[in-house]
Design an enzyme around this catalytic site. Structure first.
Site, PDB file in Angstrom:
ATOM      1  CG  HIS A  14      -1.832   1.103   1.371  1.00 39.39           C
ATOM      2  ND1 HIS A  14      -1.866   1.936   2.466  1.00 39.39           N
ATOM      3  CD2 HIS A  14      -2.805   1.532   0.532  1.00 39.39           C
ATOM      4  CE1 HIS A  14      -2.829   2.827   2.313  1.00 39.39           C
ATOM      5  NE2 HIS A  14      -3.412   2.610   1.152  1.00 39.39           N
ATOM      6  CG  HIS A  51      -3.214   9.235   0.447  1.00 36.68           C
ATOM      7  ND1 HIS A  51      -3.862   9.999   1.409  1.00 36.68           N
ATOM      8  CD2 HIS A  51      -4.042   8.188   0.201  1.00 36.68           C
ATOM      9  CE1 HIS A  51      -5.005   9.446   1.732  1.00 36.68           C
ATOM     10  NE2 HIS A  51      -5.142   8.335   1.015  1.00 36.68           N
TER      11      HIS A  51
HETATM   12  O1  G3P Z   1      -5.981   0.850  -2.155  1.00 40.66           O
HETATM   13  C1  G3P Z   1      -6.864   1.076  -1.127  1.00 40.66           C
HETATM   14  C2  G3P Z   1      -6.590   2.294  -0.299  1.00 40.66           C
HETATM   15  O2  G3P Z   1      -5.425   2.919  -0.733  1.00 40.66           O
HETATM   16  C3  G3P Z   1      -7.701   3.262  -0.325  1.00 40.66           C
HETATM   17  O3  G3P Z   1      -7.567   4.242   0.671  1.00 40.66           O
HETATM   18  O4  G3P Z   1      -7.003   6.458   1.514  1.00 40.66           O
HETATM   19  O5  G3P Z   1      -5.247   4.720   1.431  1.00 40.66           O
HETATM   20  O6  G3P Z   1      -6.056   5.751  -0.666  1.00 40.66           O
HETATM   21  P1  G3P Z   1      -6.420   5.333   0.725  1.00 40.66           P
HETATM   22 CA    CA Z   2      -4.813   4.591  -2.267  1.00 41.70          CA
END
Ligand code: G3P
Ligand code: CA
Length: 290
Positions: free
Chosen positions: A40, A82
């Site tokens: 992630h 992000h």
């Molecule tokens: O890939 C799933 C996740 O990244 C979605 O939430 O806020 O981390 O982009 P966020």
């Molecule tokens: Ca994400």
């Protein structure tokens, strides 16, 4: 009509798109019955999120799938970050003190390239930069990795879907081999995911969130995956999703996020998910064997 039958008709109509797309779900394609493990924002527990260092860290751990977040600068460059602003993960407040609220969309690519995107995480990463999407996919390519690309805040960036596909195409990421198992494009915005599917039907897509089961037949016309927060998941919901076939004739997949401990990973894997998105891919892989 059963969901699979409906989706089968849709697939027939899509013709070439279906031919381009792998029939097997990701797990089977990887030769495993364990869920895929997706780093992630890169291996973001160990290196600053969404930087090339986080991609490298995932590669060092042997993790093949990397998730990222794509947004657009004032002058139209796609960058990997992000938040919709630069404060949390860069030194933008020091470098550009008069530019509050420091939104990504208000800075040029050259300005963002000056920022330190690593020191906030730790001194070992001082000087890490906010990568462009081009730089990001180059690094993935070097490591033979795969990309779960999130179009972040698409409402702020009209046309970002077409632009993202253009960059991916220019970088060779829409060729047959990438489409056949190295690329998924996801978003929280159903409109954005639908747009990606309509512009490039061969691209595998995912809708982030937990849409009601009653909506899944519609969603399955343009999304191959439903990707919910693990906290909103139940075994029944996973089963419901997996009863539908997506736009390419394979059953809908589920990638759950963001799971960072072994116990939760084992529980979520037990629900039958296809992938687990995690900041600690080594921990999750050890737990579930993905
Ligand atoms: O890939 C799933 C996740 O990244 C979605 O939430 O806020 O981390 O982009 P966020
Ligand atoms: Ca994400």
């Amino acid at each position: 009509m059963h969901a699979r039958a409906v989706a089968a008709s849709t697939t027939a109509l899509l013709g070439t798109a279906a031919l381009l797309f792998p029939a097997a779900p990701a797990r089977a394609a990887e030769g495993s019955t364990s869920p895929l493990v997706i780093a992630h924002r890169g291996a973001s527990a160990y290196a600053p999120e969404n930087t090339l260092a986080a991609v490298d860290r995932a590669a060092e751990l042997g993790i093949r799938w990397v998730e990222n977040d794509v947004q657009r600068t004032r002058d139209g460059e796609l960058v990997v970050l992000h938040d919709d602003n630069l404060r949390r993960t860069t030194d933008v407040e020091e470098v550009f003190p008069g530019r509050s609220p420091w939104k990504v969309k208000d800075f040029t690519a050259a300005e963002i390239a000056r920022l330190d995107a690593g020191s906030w995480f730790g001194p070992a990463y001082a000087g890490a930069r906010v990568p462009t999407l081009e730089q990001f996919v180059h690094r993935l390519e070097r490591h033979h990795q795969k990309l779960l690309l999130e179009i972040k805040n698409p409402e702020l960036y009209p046309g970002i879907e077409r632009q993202t596909l253009k960059v991916l195409s220019n970088e060779g990421w829409l060729d047959r081999s990438h489409l056949a198992g190295r690329l998924i494009v996801q978003s929280f915005s159903a409109d954005s995911v639908r747009t990606v599917h309509e512009l490039k039907p061969g691209v595998k897509t995912g809708l982030l969130g937990t849409p009601p089961v009653a909506d899944l037949l519609d969603v399955a016309e343009f999304a191959d995956q439903i990707n919910p927060s693990h906290s909103s998941l139940s075994p029944a919901y996973v089963s419901s999703v997996r009863a539908f076939d997506g736009p390419h004739g394979s059953r809908l997949e589920v990638f759950a996020w963001t799971v960072d401990d072994a116990r939760t990973a084992r529980r979520i894997a037990g629900y039958g998910v296809d992938g687990i998105i995690t900041n600690r891919p080594d921990v999750v892989r050890r737990a579930v064997g993905g």
